[in-house]
Design a protein around this motif. Structure first.
Motif, mmCIF file in Angstrom:
data_model
loop_
_atom_site.group_PDB
_atom_site.id
_atom_site.type_symbol
_atom_site.label_atom_id
_atom_site.label_comp_id
_atom_site.label_asym_id
_atom_site.label_seq_id
_atom_site.Cartn_x
_atom_site.Cartn_y
_atom_site.Cartn_z
ATOM 1 N N ALA A 1 0.828 -1.207 0.000
ATOM 2 C CA ALA A 1 0.000 0.000 0.000
ATOM 3 C C ALA A 1 0.861 1.255 0.000
ATOM 4 N N LEU A 2 1.893 1.281 0.844
ATOM 5 C CA LEU A 2 2.783 2.439 0.894
ATOM 6 C C LEU A 2 3.516 2.619 -0.430
ATOM 7 N N ARG A 3 4.003 1.531 -0.968
ATOM 8 C CA ARG A 3 4.750 1.599 -2.229
ATOM 9 C C ARG A 3 3.895 2.192 -3.345
ATOM 10 N N LEU A 4 2.698 1.667 -3.528
ATOM 11 C CA LEU A 4 1.851 2.130 -4.622
ATOM 12 C C LEU A 4 1.304 3.533 -4.362
ATOM 13 N N PHE A 5 1.018 3.847 -3.087
ATOM 14 C CA PHE A 5 0.517 5.185 -2.765
ATOM 15 C C PHE A 5 1.551 6.250 -3.108
ATOM 16 N N PHE A 6 2.777 6.074 -2.612
ATOM 17 C CA PHE A 6 3.820 7.063 -2.877
ATOM 18 C C PHE A 6 4.179 7.108 -4.363
ATOM 19 N N ALA A 7 4.198 5.937 -5.010
ATOM 20 C CA ALA A 7 4.500 5.917 -6.443
ATOM 21 C C ALA A 7 3.432 6.685 -7.215
ATOM 22 N N GLY A 8 2.171 6.490 -6.843
ATOM 23 C CA GLY A 8 1.093 7.209 -7.506
ATOM 24 C C GLY A 8 1.189 8.701 -7.305
ATOM 25 N N VAL A 9 1.494 9.121 -6.075
ATOM 26 C CA VAL A 9 1.610 10.553 -5.775
ATOM 27 C C VAL A 9 2.751 11.184 -6.570
ATOM 28 N N VAL A 10 3.913 10.518 -6.567
ATOM 29 C CA VAL A 10 5.074 11.055 -7.275
ATOM 30 C C VAL A 10 4.800 11.175 -8.771
ATOM 31 N N GLY B 1 -2.923 -0.798 9.920
ATOM 32 C CA GLY B 1 -3.475 0.251 10.757
ATOM 33 C C GLY B 1 -2.584 1.478 10.860
ATOM 34 N N SER B 2 -2.485 1.993 12.081
ATOM 35 C CA SER B 2 -1.764 3.251 12.302
ATOM 36 C C SER B 2 -0.252 3.112 12.150
ATOM 37 N N SER B 3 0.266 1.881 12.105
ATOM 38 C CA SER B 3 1.721 1.713 11.954
ATOM 39 C C SER B 3 2.208 2.263 10.617
ATOM 40 N N LEU B 4 1.309 2.396 9.662
ATOM 41 C CA LEU B 4 1.687 2.958 8.368
ATOM 42 C C LEU B 4 2.060 4.427 8.472
ATOM 43 N N LEU B 5 1.647 5.088 9.553
ATOM 44 C CA LEU B 5 1.889 6.523 9.703
ATOM 45 C C LEU B 5 3.160 6.825 10.489
ATOM 46 N N HIS B 6 3.881 5.799 10.930
ATOM 47 C CA HIS B 6 5.128 6.047 11.658
ATOM 48 C C HIS B 6 6.135 6.689 10.703
ATOM 49 N N PRO B 7 6.837 7.751 11.146
ATOM 50 C CA PRO B 7 7.751 8.478 10.246
ATOM 51 C C PRO B 7 8.779 7.587 9.549
ATOM 52 N N SER B 8 9.403 6.665 10.276
ATOM 53 C CA SER B 8 10.414 5.809 9.658
ATOM 54 C C SER B 8 9.794 4.875 8.624
ATOM 55 N N VAL B 9 8.585 4.391 8.897
ATOM 56 C CA VAL B 9 7.892 3.526 7.948
ATOM 57 C C VAL B 9 7.544 4.300 6.683
#
Length: 304
Positions: A63-72, A214-222
């Motif tokens: 989810a993080l990979r595709l979200f950031f890739a989409g935004v960029v 869940g909320s672990s996706l919002l941790h700065p290092s993650v």
């Protein structure tokens, strides 16, 4: 002269100078080299992504990979949301296949070594290469690459059957992805279709990622590692592959991708400490030879 491109409504729009310079830089790189750079970026990104599983889980990492890739990509290309009827089915299909491929692949590497997962996944482009070939020489390169895949699969220890099935599902998606990438390049301009399709993939995957992590996706290092993985595993390789497939046929692209198992095994060694056995080093030589042969074939293929 101002560089322009056409949006889905047929209007000529100015292209930012940065994009024009980047496009010229990528265009100056021979298509086979574009594919090789994309492969290296993708597999290093996958190795880093596997290290993120403990904090974000496989689904959350996708989810993080595709979200950031989409935004960029959306910020980079700023595509019009008005997609032509001719291009819309390909954009949607590409995005959904991209989402499924990443979900299956990350579930696979969560259970089996990176090199084995990519070896099984390589069956997808190998089938594309064999099915699309009309020349005996191209079949020879595909068979040579297949020999490398067999050797790379010789890994000690128990291998999860579930992980292998996920890798096989990813292989099916990868074969479809190759064909859809060629269609996307033909029906959209520049990186606009890629940006829209990546956004479709992100929207499809985000709900399962949030449910798992869940909320672990919002941790700065993650978030930071997720951004790095997105750039290495999505933005760079998919952009290069899309550009390369504008000029080389899918069958040649499929054989070039035979480097994937070798690079994945090396990335696993360097980043994850997954040691290679002697047969796997021989496999590296086989897939490199197949890729060089495919690159030479690409140069000799007449333009149409």
């Amino acid at each position: 002269m101002v560089s322009v491109y056409t949006d889905s409504g047929g209007r000529s729009l100015p292209r930012p100078r940065l994009i024009a310079l980047a496009g010229r830089s990528i265009g100056a790189i021979p298509p086979p080299v574009q594919v090789l750079i994309g492969i290296l970026s993708l597999q290093v990104g996958a190795a880093f992504a596997k290290q993120l599983f403990a904090a974000a889980g496989a689904m959350g990492t996708v989810a993080l990979r595709l979200f950031f890739a989409g935004v960029v990509l959306m910020l980079l290309w700023r595509p019009s949301l008005r997609v032509s009827r001719h291009a819309l089915p390909v954009v949607l299909a590409y995005g959904l296949v991209l989402a499924a491929m990443n979900l299956c692949f990350y579930q696979a590497i969560a259970r089996i070594p990176l090199g084995i997962a990519v070896t099984i996944e390589f069956l997808g482009p190998l089938v594309v290469a064999l099915a699309g070939s009309r020349r005996l020489l191209d079949a020879l390169w595909a068979l040579l690459a297949a020999g490398g895949v067999v050797l790379l699969s010789e890994t000690r220890g128990d291998v999860s059957l579930v992980g292998m099935l996920f890798a096989l599902a990813a292989a099916t998606c990868w074969g479809l992805y190759i064909l859809l990438t060629a269609a996307l390049g033909n029906r959209t301009s520049e990186g606009n279709g890629l940006a829209l399709a990546m956004s479709v993939a992100a929207i499809a995957v985000m709900p399962v990622g949030v449910v798992e992590s869940g909320s672990s996706l919002l941790h700065p290092s993650v978030l930071l590692i997720g951004l790095a993985v997105a750039l290495l595993s999505s933005v760079v390789p998919y952009s290069l592959e899309l550009e390369a497939l504008r000029t080389i046929p899918p069958r040649v692209f499929g054989v070039l991708m035979s480097l994937e198992p070798a690079v994945a095994a090396l990335a696993g060694l360097v980043v994850l400490g997954e040691a290679l056995k002697a047969p796997q080093w021989i496999a590296v030589c086989l897939v490199v030879a197949a890729s060089i042969g495919a690159a030479r074939s690409a140069k000799n293929t007449p333009e149409v």
